[in-house]
Design a protein around this motif. Structure first.
Motif, PDB file in Angstrom:
ATOM      1  N   VAL A 112      31.048  57.548  70.045  1.00 59.76           N
ATOM      2  CA  VAL A 112      30.059  58.385  69.370  1.00 59.76           C
ATOM      3  C   VAL A 112      30.624  59.775  69.087  1.00 59.76           C
ATOM      4  O   VAL A 112      30.483  60.314  67.988  1.00 59.76           O
ATOM      5  CB  VAL A 112      28.778  58.497  70.217  1.00 59.76           C
ATOM      6  N   LEU A 113      31.310  60.339  70.083  1.00 55.84           N
ATOM      7  CA  LEU A 113      31.796  61.713  69.925  1.00 55.84           C
ATOM      8  C   LEU A 113      32.944  61.826  68.934  1.00 55.84           C
ATOM      9  O   LEU A 113      33.008  62.755  68.139  1.00 55.84           O
ATOM     10  CB  LEU A 113      32.252  62.274  71.273  1.00 55.84           C
ATOM     11  N   THR A 114      33.859  60.883  68.987  1.00 58.39           N
ATOM     12  CA  THR A 114      35.046  60.993  68.145  1.00 58.39           C
ATOM     13  C   THR A 114      34.858  60.291  66.803  1.00 58.39           C
ATOM     14  O   THR A 114      35.579  60.583  65.859  1.00 58.39           O
ATOM     15  CB  THR A 114      36.263  60.373  68.836  1.00 58.39           C
ATOM     16  N   ARG A 168      47.866  55.604  76.768  1.00 53.67           N
ATOM     17  CA  ARG A 168      47.902  57.051  76.910  1.00 53.67           C
ATOM     18  C   ARG A 168      47.986  57.714  75.535  1.00 53.67           C
ATOM     19  O   ARG A 168      47.316  58.694  75.257  1.00 53.67           O
ATOM     20  CB  ARG A 168      49.104  57.437  77.763  1.00 53.67           C
ATOM     21  N   LEU A 169      48.810  57.124  74.696  1.00 55.45           N
ATOM     22  CA  LEU A 169      48.905  57.597  73.313  1.00 55.45           C
ATOM     23  C   LEU A 169      47.547  57.512  72.631  1.00 55.45           C
ATOM     24  O   LEU A 169      47.106  58.452  71.962  1.00 55.45           O
ATOM     25  CB  LEU A 169      49.945  56.767  72.554  1.00 55.45           C
ATOM     26  N   TRP A 170      46.877  56.398  72.815  1.00 56.50           N
ATOM     27  CA  TRP A 170      45.560  56.198  72.203  1.00 56.50           C
ATOM     28  C   TRP A 170      44.582  57.276  72.655  1.00 56.50           C
ATOM     29  O   TRP A 170      43.874  57.889  71.854  1.00 56.50           O
ATOM     30  CB  TRP A 170      45.031  54.805  72.557  1.00 56.50           C
ATOM     31  N   ILE A 171      44.554  57.512  73.952  1.00 51.64           N
ATOM     32  CA  ILE A 171      43.639  58.511  74.504  1.00 51.64           C
ATOM     33  C   ILE A 171      43.963  59.904  73.988  1.00 51.64           C
ATOM     34  O   ILE A 171      43.087  60.646  73.548  1.00 51.64           O
ATOM     35  CB  ILE A 171      43.698  58.493  76.049  1.00 51.64           C
ATOM     36  N   LEU A 220      42.961  64.525  70.424  1.00 53.20           N
ATOM     37  CA  LEU A 220      43.455  65.455  69.411  1.00 53.20           C
ATOM     38  C   LEU A 220      42.605  65.391  68.148  1.00 53.20           C
ATOM     39  O   LEU A 220      42.381  66.405  67.473  1.00 53.20           O
ATOM     40  CB  LEU A 220      44.898  65.117  69.056  1.00 53.20           C
ATOM     41  N   ALA A 221      42.132  64.204  67.838  1.00 52.33           N
ATOM     42  CA  ALA A 221      41.353  64.007  66.613  1.00 52.33           C
ATOM     43  C   ALA A 221      40.089  64.864  66.608  1.00 52.33           C
ATOM     44  O   ALA A 221      39.528  65.145  65.553  1.00 52.33           O
ATOM     45  CB  ALA A 221      40.993  62.537  66.447  1.00 52.33           C
ATOM     46  N   LEU A 222      39.657  65.299  67.787  1.00 58.07           N
ATOM     47  CA  LEU A 222      38.475  66.155  67.873  1.00 58.07           C
ATOM     48  C   LEU A 222      38.710  67.496  67.192  1.00 58.07           C
ATOM     49  O   LEU A 222      37.779  68.129  66.707  1.00 58.07           O
ATOM     50  CB  LEU A 222      38.093  66.389  69.337  1.00 58.07           C
ATOM     51  N   ASP A 236      44.059  65.999  60.425  1.00 59.72           N
ATOM     52  CA  ASP A 236      45.038  64.977  60.055  1.00 59.72           C
ATOM     53  C   ASP A 236      44.981  63.808  61.035  1.00 59.72           C
ATOM     54  O   ASP A 236      44.969  62.643  60.631  1.00 59.72           O
ATOM     55  CB  ASP A 236      46.448  65.579  60.049  1.00 59.72           C
ATOM     56  N   MET A 237      44.936  64.147  62.316  1.00 60.25           N
ATOM     57  CA  MET A 237      44.879  63.094  63.324  1.00 60.25           C
ATOM     58  C   MET A 237      43.572  62.322  63.212  1.00 60.25           C
ATOM     59  O   MET A 237      43.546  61.103  63.391  1.00 60.25           O
ATOM     60  CB  MET A 237      45.030  63.703  64.717  1.00 60.25           C
ATOM     61  N   ALA A 238      42.506  63.029  62.922  1.00 63.76           N
ATOM     62  CA  ALA A 238      41.215  62.364  62.780  1.00 63.76           C
ATOM     63  C   ALA A 238      41.259  61.331  61.659  1.00 63.76           C
ATOM     64  O   ALA A 238      40.790  60.198  61.820  1.00 63.76           O
ATOM     65  CB  ALA A 238      40.114  63.398  62.516  1.00 63.76           C
ATOM     66  N   ARG A 239      41.842  61.711  60.535  1.00 61.59           N
ATOM     67  CA  ARG A 239      41.954  60.778  59.422  1.00 61.59           C
ATOM     68  C   ARG A 239      42.799  59.570  59.810  1.00 61.59           C
ATOM     69  O   ARG A 239      42.402  58.410  59.599  1.00 61.59           O
ATOM     70  CB  ARG A 239      42.564  61.473  58.207  1.00 61.59           C
TER      71      ARG A 239
END
Lengths: 197, 197
Positions: free
Chosen positions: B160-162, A94-97, A102-104, A108-111
Motif C-alpha cells: 500500500v505504501l510503496t 535485500r536488493l528488493w527491500i 528507495l522508491a519512496l 527513477d527507482m519508483a518507475r
DNA sequence: CCTTCGATTGAGCGCGTGCTCAATGTAGGG
DNA sequence: CCCTACATTGAGCACGCGCTCAATCGAAGG
C-alpha cells in the motif's frame, strides 16, 4: 559502436547491485568495475537513473529465471516456494527491500520498480491461473491470490533478513507452505509428500 | 536537573521521527525543534543512538495505544485490523519500514528495533491466546499465528505504501480480514458477512 | 565580589559522494 | 596532413551532514 562502454557501465552496475544491493553501490565502484573513467558514467547516465535501471535489470533476470517458461505450474510453484529462503537468495531479497525503500523518495527507482513488481505479480498470477485450469489446484481469483501470496512472502522475507522479529528460514518456509495450502487447497502442497500423481 | 534539555532533545527527535520517518530527520532539525544548540545534541548523544532511541519511543507509544490493556481480545483484534490501512497511519508504517531498513546497517537501530518487534509480537501473541481461551476464536499456536499475521500485515502495508505492486487500502484491508479468518476461524471476523470486496 | 566548573553555543572541520569541465585521445572525411 | 566531432579521462568542485572544540554563560561556594 562506442556504446560498448555504455553497456559495460550498465552491466557493471547491475552486477554490483545484484551483489551488494542498491544502497551500498557508489558511482566510483561502477566505473572501477567497468574499467572506465568517472566522467564516462556521467556522460551516459544520471546516477539515479542508472541505479534504477541496474536494479531493474538484476531483478528482471531473477524473475525470469524463477518462472522458467517451460516448467509446469506445480514445478514453478515449487521453485518459487523453495527459492524464497535459501541463503544464496539473501542478496536478492535485500536488493528488493532496498529498492522498494528507495522508491519512496527516488522517482527513477519508483518507475523501474513499478514495472518489476507488475511483472512479478503477473507471472505469479498466470502461474496460478494455469495451474487452476490444469486441475493442479483450485484458485477462484488468481490476481487476488497472487497479491496475498506475494504479500505474505514479502513479510516473511523481511523477518528472515532483518531478524525483526526473529524467524528462522525453516520456520518461514513452513509458514509459506502452510499458506499456499490454504490458498490453493491441499492438492497444491508440494512440500510434505509428492502425493499428487 | 539539567537533563531537561536532554529529554527535550529526545522528545523533539521522537516527534520528528514520528512525523517524517527516520531517514529524513537531521541533527539540525532536532536541535532547532528542541530549541537548543547543535553542540548540545552531541554532548548528550551520538546521532545513531539518539535516532534509534527516538524511533523506539515513537513506535512503542503507538504499540501501546493499539493494544489498550482494557479492551477485550476481539476489540483489540478489530482495532489492529482497522488501524492497519487508515491514511493517518501512513507515517507510522513508513517509519516502521525505514527503521527496519536502517537496522540492516545500523547496530543501534537494530538493537532498538529488535526490542520493538519483540514487543509487538508478544502483544499480538497474548491477544490471540487470550481470545482463544475466552472462546472468541481458535488458535492452536499463538506465537506462530502472531508471526504469520504480522508477516502478512507487513507485506500488505509495504504494498500500500510503496505501490509496488499497486494495492488499494480497501483491497489490503479485505485481504487482511481474509487472512485473519484463515488463522482464527470464521468466528474471528465480525464483518465477514459482507467483507469480500 | 571572585572562582570554579559543568552546561551550552555555533562556526567550522572532515568526509563522503555525485557531478563538472577543461584537457586529451582518436577516428573519419577531405 | 589537417580538421572536426565525439569519446574519454580524472582532478577538483559543490553540497550535505555528523561532529568538534574553543569560547561563553551562569549558578553555587567561599
Amino acid at each position: 559502436m562506442s556504446s560498448d562502454r555504455r553497456t559495460a557501465i550498465l552491466d557493471a552496475a547491475a552486477a554490483l547491485v545484484r551483489e551488494q544491493g542498491v544502497a551500498a553501490v557508489r558511482t566510483r565502484d561502477v566505473t572501477t568495475r567497468a574499467g572506465v573513467g568517472i566522467g564516462l558514467l556521467n556522460h551516459y547516465f544520471r546516477w539515479s537513473a542508472l541505479r534504477a535501471e541496474a536494479a531493474a535489470l538484476a531483478l528482471d533476470a531473477e524473475i525470469d529465471a524463477l518462472f522458467a517458461s517451460g516448467a509446469s505450474p506445480p514445478d514453478q510453484l515449487q521453485a518459487f516456494l523453495a527459492r524464497a529462503f535459501t541463503d544464496d537468495a539473501d542478496a536478492l531479497w535485500r536488493l528488493w527491500i532496498e529498492a522498494t525503500d528507495l522508491a519512496l523518495t527516488d522517482d527513477d527507482m519508483a518507475r523501474a520498480m513499478s514495472a518489476c513488481a507488475q511483472r512479478l505479480v503477473s507471472r505469479v498470477e498466470t502461474m496460478l491461473a494455469l495451474g487452476a485450469d490444469a486441475g493442479d489446484w483450485t484458485c477462484a481469483d488468481p490476481h487476488a491470490a497472487a497479491m496475498r501470496i506475494l504479500a505474505f512472502h514479502d513479510g516473511l522475507v523481511g523477518f528472515v533478513l532483518t531478524g525483526l522479529p526473529q524467524l528462522s528460514r525453516a520456520g518461514a518456509a513452513a509458514h509459506l507452505r502452510h499458506f499456499a495450502r490454504f490458498e490453493l487447497g491441499p492438492a497444491a502442497d508440494p512440500g510434505s509428500n509428492q502425493a499428487r500423481t
